[in-house]
Design a protein around this motif. Structure first.
Motif, PDB file in Angstrom:
ATOM      1  N   ILE A  64      11.457   7.185  -4.019  1.00  0.00           N
ATOM      2  CA  ILE A  64      10.341   8.098  -4.281  1.00  0.00           C
ATOM      3  C   ILE A  64       9.510   8.185  -3.009  1.00  0.00           C
ATOM      4  O   ILE A  64       8.990   7.181  -2.524  1.00  0.00           O
ATOM      5  N   ASN A  65       9.414   9.380  -2.456  1.00  0.00           N
ATOM      6  CA  ASN A  65       8.668   9.564  -1.214  1.00  0.00           C
ATOM      7  C   ASN A  65       7.192   9.773  -1.522  1.00  0.00           C
ATOM      8  O   ASN A  65       6.811  10.750  -2.165  1.00  0.00           O
ATOM      9  N   ASN A  66       6.378   8.837  -1.055  1.00  0.00           N
ATOM     10  CA  ASN A  66       4.932   8.927  -1.277  1.00  0.00           C
ATOM     11  C   ASN A  66       4.208   8.948   0.069  1.00  0.00           C
ATOM     12  O   ASN A  66       3.199   8.279   0.257  1.00  0.00           O
TER      13      ASN A  66
ATOM     14  N   ARG B 212       4.519   4.130   7.897  1.00  0.00           N
ATOM     15  CA  ARG B 212       3.677   3.015   8.318  1.00  0.00           C
ATOM     16  C   ARG B 212       2.253   3.479   8.595  1.00  0.00           C
ATOM     17  O   ARG B 212       1.287   2.783   8.267  1.00  0.00           O
ATOM     18  N   ILE B 213       2.111   4.644   9.190  1.00  0.00           N
ATOM     19  CA  ILE B 213       0.778   5.164   9.512  1.00  0.00           C
ATOM     20  C   ILE B 213      -0.059   5.301   8.240  1.00  0.00           C
ATOM     21  O   ILE B 213      -1.240   4.928   8.207  1.00  0.00           O
ATOM     22  N   LEU B 214       0.564   5.823   7.180  1.00  0.00           N
ATOM     23  CA  LEU B 214      -0.166   5.990   5.926  1.00  0.00           C
ATOM     24  C   LEU B 214      -0.408   4.648   5.249  1.00  0.00           C
ATOM     25  O   LEU B 214      -1.459   4.436   4.628  1.00  0.00           O
ATOM     26  N   GLN B 215       0.558   3.721   5.371  1.00  0.00           N
ATOM     27  CA  GLN B 215       0.348   2.373   4.855  1.00  0.00           C
ATOM     28  C   GLN B 215      -0.888   1.749   5.484  1.00  0.00           C
ATOM     29  O   GLN B 215      -1.729   1.162   4.795  1.00  0.00           O
ATOM     30  N   LEU B 216      -0.987   1.856   6.797  1.00  0.00           N
ATOM     31  CA  LEU B 216      -2.128   1.284   7.523  1.00  0.00           C
ATOM     32  C   LEU B 216      -3.441   1.909   7.054  1.00  0.00           C
ATOM     33  O   LEU B 216      -4.428   1.209   6.811  1.00  0.00           O
ATOM     34  N   LYS B 217      -3.431   3.218   6.924  1.00  0.00           N
ATOM     35  CA  LYS B 217      -4.631   3.940   6.491  1.00  0.00           C
ATOM     36  C   LYS B 217      -5.062   3.487   5.096  1.00  0.00           C
ATOM     37  O   LYS B 217      -6.239   3.170   4.867  1.00  0.00           O
ATOM     38  N   ARG B 218      -4.112   3.430   4.171  1.00  0.00           N
ATOM     39  CA  ARG B 218      -4.419   3.038   2.795  1.00  0.00           C
ATOM     40  C   ARG B 218      -4.848   1.578   2.710  1.00  0.00           C
ATOM     41  O   ARG B 218      -5.769   1.230   1.972  1.00  0.00           O
ATOM     42  N   LEU B 219      -4.160   0.731   3.460  1.00  0.00           N
ATOM     43  CA  LEU B 219      -4.447  -0.700   3.418  1.00  0.00           C
ATOM     44  C   LEU B 219      -5.828  -1.004   3.970  1.00  0.00           C
ATOM     45  O   LEU B 219      -6.587  -1.800   3.394  1.00  0.00           O
ATOM     46  N   GLN B 220      -6.188  -0.362   5.089  1.00  0.00           N
ATOM     47  CA  GLN B 220      -7.513  -0.572   5.670  1.00  0.00           C
ATOM     48  C   GLN B 220      -8.606  -0.078   4.724  1.00  0.00           C
ATOM     49  O   GLN B 220      -9.650  -0.716   4.589  1.00  0.00           O
TER      50      GLN B 220
ATOM     51  N   GLU C 159      -5.181  -6.803  11.089  1.00  0.00           N
ATOM     52  CA  GLU C 159      -4.894  -7.480   9.822  1.00  0.00           C
ATOM     53  C   GLU C 159      -3.917  -6.661   8.981  1.00  0.00           C
ATOM     54  O   GLU C 159      -3.008  -7.216   8.351  1.00  0.00           O
ATOM     55  N   ALA C 160      -4.104  -5.347   8.975  1.00  0.00           N
ATOM     56  CA  ALA C 160      -3.212  -4.476   8.208  1.00  0.00           C
ATOM     57  C   ALA C 160      -1.789  -4.556   8.749  1.00  0.00           C
ATOM     58  O   ALA C 160      -0.818  -4.630   7.988  1.00  0.00           O
TER      59      ALA C 160
ATOM     60  N   ALA D  50       0.810  -1.229   0.000  1.00  0.00           N
ATOM     61  CA  ALA D  50       0.000   0.000   0.000  1.00  0.00           C
ATOM     62  C   ALA D  50       0.841   1.277   0.000  1.00  0.00           C
ATOM     63  O   ALA D  50       0.402   2.318   0.471  1.00  0.00           O
ATOM     64  N   SER D  51       2.039   1.200  -0.561  1.00  0.00           N
ATOM     65  CA  SER D  51       2.893   2.386  -0.622  1.00  0.00           C
ATOM     66  C   SER D  51       2.621   3.225  -1.865  1.00  0.00           C
ATOM     67  O   SER D  51       3.013   4.393  -1.934  1.00  0.00           O
TER      68      SER D  51
END
Length: 237
Positions: free
Chosen positions: A218-220, A179-187, A196-197, A51-52
Motif C-alpha cells: 500500500i503506497n502511502n 524516507r523524506i515523508l517518514q522524517l517529516k511525519r516522525l518529527q 533523532e528521526a 511513521a509510514s
C-alpha cells in the motif's frame, strides 16, 4: 552548509552499513521471512517503516470491515506500565535519565527519553527488545486465542519481519512511504530532531528489503487519501 554536508555524509555511511548488515542475512533467515499462517483464520499482518501510516490504515479497515485489531505497539506500552516487572528492570537500568516524574511514589517513564537512549546505542536497543518482545509475543498469542472464533484478524506489527512474526500472518500488507515523508511525519508526531528521526528509521531494516517479502504493497507516500482507494480495491469494499 558544511555541517549539513557532514551530517549527510555520515547518514549515507550509516545507511550503507545498515544495508550491508541486512544483506548478510543467511538463507535460513530469508526462508523465515516467507513463512505464512496456514490456519483457517485469515490474519492480515500490517507492517511498514516507522511513521509510514500503519495505525491509520488499520483503523480504516476496522471502521470499514469491523475486523478486530491486535497492535504490537499497544502491548509494548503495556509492558512498561507502572510497577510491572519490565518497568522495574528498565528503571533499575536507566534511573533518572528516563523518569518523567521525580516523585518516588509516582515515577513515570518518559518514553521519548527512553527512545533517545536505545536508538543511540545498539547494545541498549538489543537489551530492551530482549525483555519487551517476549512480552509482546505472549500478549499477541493470548489475544489471538480469545479471537479464534473470528474469521479475520488484523495484526499491526512494526517489526514484523525483524522479529519473525511472519508465520502468524496468512498475508502481509506492507505500508510503503518515502524516507523524506517518514522524517517529516516522525518529527511532527514525536517532536524529535532530524538526527533523532534518522536514527529511528535506521534502527529498522530498509524498506526496499522488507517490501519484497510482503504479499501486498500500500503506497502511502502522498498526503492524500489514495491509500484508501488501494485498500478498497484490495479488500473489495
Amino acid at each position: 552548509w558544511r555541517p549539513y554536508r557532514r551530517f549527510q555524509k555520515t547518514q549515507i555511511q550509516k545507511s550503507i552499513f545498515h544495508l550491508l548488515s541486512i544483506l548478510m542475512i543467511d538463507q535460513k533467515q530469508t526462508n523465515k521471512l516467507c513463512l505464512r499462517w496456514k490456519g483457517k483464520q485469515r490474519r492480515i499482518g500490517i507492517t511498514g517503516g516507522i511513521a509510514s501510516g500503519k495505525t491509520i490504515i488499520g483503523d480504516f479497515l476496522y471502521q470499514a470491515k469491523k475486523w478486530p485489531i491486535l497492535d504490537a505497539d499497544l502491548y509494548a506500552h503495556e509492558a512498561l506500565r507502572a510497577e510491572s516487572q519490565i518497568y522495574k528492570k528498565v528503571l533499575l537500568r536507566y534511573g533518572n535519565k528516563i523518569i518523567q516524574n521525580s516523585n518516588k511514589n509516582d515515577q513515570i517513564i518518559n518514553r521519548k527519553a527512553l527512545a533517545n537512549v536505545v536508538f543511540q546505542n545498539d547494545h541498549e536497543k538489543k537489551w530492551i527488545e530482549g525483555i519487551i518482545h517476549p512480552f509482546v509475543n505472549k500478549r499477541i498469542g493470548e489475544e489471538l486465542e480469545k479471537l479464534k472464533s473470528k474469521s479475520v484478524v488484523i495484526l499491526i506489527i512494526p517489526l514484523l519481519f525483524e522479529k519473525n512474526y511472519t508465520d502468524l500472518c496468512s498475508e502481509i500488507c506492507y505500508v510503503d512511504c518515502t524516507r523524506i515523508l517518514q522524517l517529516k511525519r516522525l518529527q511532527s508526531r514525536d517532536k524529535c530532531s532530524l538526527e533523532e528521526a534518522n536514527q529511528r528509521i535506521d534502527a529498522q531494516w530498509e524498506n526496499s528489503f522488507k517490501k519484497q517479502f510482503a504479499d501486498h504493497i500500500i503506497n502511502n507516500s502522498n498526503d492524500d487519501d489514495t491509500w484508501k482507494l488501494q485498500l478498497k480495491k484490495l479488500y473489495k469494499f
